[in-house]
Design an enzyme around this catalytic site. Structure first.
Site, PDB file in Angstrom:
ATOM      1  N   SER A  18       0.828  -1.207   0.000  1.00 25.20           N
ATOM      2  CA  SER A  18       0.000   0.000   0.000  1.00 25.20           C
ATOM      3  C   SER A  18       0.863   1.259   0.000  1.00 25.20           C
ATOM      4  CB  SER A  18      -0.909   0.020   1.226  1.00 25.20           C
ATOM      5  OG  SER A  18      -1.766  -1.096   1.229  1.00 25.20           O
TER       6      SER A  18
HETATM    7  N1  SAH Z   1      -0.911  -4.466   4.013  1.00 26.35           N
HETATM    8  C1  SAH Z   1      -0.335  -4.894   2.765  1.00 26.35           C
HETATM    9  C2  SAH Z   1      -1.331  -4.625   1.648  1.00 26.35           C
HETATM   10  C3  SAH Z   1      -1.281  -5.705   0.666  1.00 26.35           C
HETATM   11  S1  SAH Z   1      -2.524  -5.596  -0.577  1.00 26.35           S
HETATM   12  C4  SAH Z   1       0.969  -4.182   2.458  1.00 26.35           C
HETATM   13  O1  SAH Z   1       1.101  -3.013   2.821  1.00 26.35           O
HETATM   14  O2  SAH Z   1       1.832  -4.771   1.817  1.00 26.35           O
HETATM   15  C5  SAH Z   1      -3.841  -6.518   0.138  1.00 26.35           C
HETATM   16  C6  SAH Z   1      -3.516  -7.915   0.588  1.00 26.35           C
HETATM   17  O3  SAH Z   1      -4.752  -8.520   0.981  1.00 26.35           O
HETATM   18  C7  SAH Z   1      -2.931  -8.808  -0.510  1.00 26.35           C
HETATM   19  O4  SAH Z   1      -1.740  -9.358  -0.047  1.00 26.35           O
HETATM   20  C8  SAH Z   1      -4.018  -9.853  -0.728  1.00 26.35           C
HETATM   21  O5  SAH Z   1      -3.507 -11.124  -1.084  1.00 26.35           O
HETATM   22  C9  SAH Z   1      -4.700  -9.877   0.628  1.00 26.35           C
HETATM   23  N2  SAH Z   1      -6.058 -10.416   0.603  1.00 26.35           N
HETATM   24  C10 SAH Z   1      -7.022 -10.245  -0.344  1.00 26.35           C
HETATM   25  N3  SAH Z   1      -8.145 -10.894   0.012  1.00 26.35           N
HETATM   26  C11 SAH Z   1      -7.893 -11.490   1.222  1.00 26.35           C
HETATM   27  C12 SAH Z   1      -8.659 -12.319   2.101  1.00 26.35           C
HETATM   28  N4  SAH Z   1      -9.906 -12.678   1.813  1.00 26.35           N
HETATM   29  N5  SAH Z   1      -8.063 -12.748   3.240  1.00 26.35           N
HETATM   30  C13 SAH Z   1      -6.792 -12.395   3.557  1.00 26.35           C
HETATM   31  N6  SAH Z   1      -6.016 -11.626   2.762  1.00 26.35           N
HETATM   32  C14 SAH Z   1      -6.558 -11.182   1.607  1.00 26.35           C
END
Ligand code: SAH
Length: 213
Positions: free
Chosen positions: A64
């Site tokens: 993010s």
């Molecule tokens: N906080 C992370 C953001 C990653 S993007 C960072 O700063 O790097 C969002 C993340 O949510 C992705 O890694 C994706 O795989 C995860 N995600 C999407 N749907 C999900 C679900 N149902 N349960 C758990 N994780 C999920």
């Protein structure tokens, strides 16, 4: 895994940029200035790591934007020692932020590649979540509930009931709700069956997916 004075300078600059965009929480800004974001990215992105932008990580996901991480973290108003559940571990950058804010962190990731990579990586930097789960964030972590705070870092098409149910009374859920773009929502649990909802501005996240790969 090199962290230099140049990186530190860029991080201080990033904290300033995020502050200029409206973040006032001193602990959040200090964490932006401390967490070595370049190490959370593929080395080909190293030169850009301290720009206030999202970047691709494994499995078509993104780390993010620092402003967004700071914004959601500020909304959580974390007190030291609070139990916080994060949905979407991803690169672990937001997880590191929660740990810098002295939360006891539980985090869930549904992409196995990312889960495995980040689980190995975070402790190398000294970041130790209480529990990292490979699973479905829509279900939360009932076995560890209730939580003081829950943060969803993917765009949710709707608010999962399980997450509301796993909040402490007085607890807060911060969740971006919507499909291609989202509106940041805050739910505060005011009683066993009552919640206060607040809607903030528009934001953009990768989708919170329902079915496993
Ligand atoms: N906080 C992370 C953001 C990653 S993007 C960072 O700063 O790097 C969002 C993340 O949510 C992705 O890694 C994706 O795989 C995860 N995600 C999407 N749907 C999900 C679900 N149902 N349960 C758990 N994780 C999920």
């Amino acid at each position: 895994m090199k962290d230099t004075l140049k990186h530190q300078g860029l991080r201080n600059q990033l904290a300033k940029v995020v502050a200029e965009k409206g973040i006032t929480d001193k602990n959040v800004l200090a964490a932006i200035a401390k967490i070595p974001r370049h190490l959370f990215l593929d080395s080909s992105f190293e030169d850009f790591a301290y720009q206030d932008k999202a970047f691709p990580i494994l499995a078509d996901q993104t780390i993010s934007q620092p402003y967004t991480v700071a914004f959601q973290s500020q909304l959580l108003e974390i007190q030291a020692g609070q139990k916080v559940l994060e949905i979407g571990t991803g690169s672990g950058y937001q997880t590191a932020m929660l740990l810098e804010l002295k939360a006891e962190v539980y985090t869930i990731e549904r992409q196995n590649e990312l889960f495995k990579k980040t689980k190995l990586f975070l402790p190398k930097l000294g970041y130790r979540p209480k529990y990292m789960s490979f699973g479905d964030g829509y279900k939360g972590l009932p076995e560890y509930a209730p939580f003081d705070k829950i943060i969803v870092t993917a765009g949710a098409p709707y608010v999962p009931k399980a997450l509301l149910a796993q909040l402490n009374i007085g607890g807060v859920l911060v969740i971006p709700v919507g499909d291609t773009t989202q509106i940041m929502h805050i739910y505060k649990r005011t009683g066993v069956k009552s919640f206060e909802k607040q809607e903030l501005g528009e934001c953009k996240f990768v989708p919170m997916l329902e079915k496993k790969n």
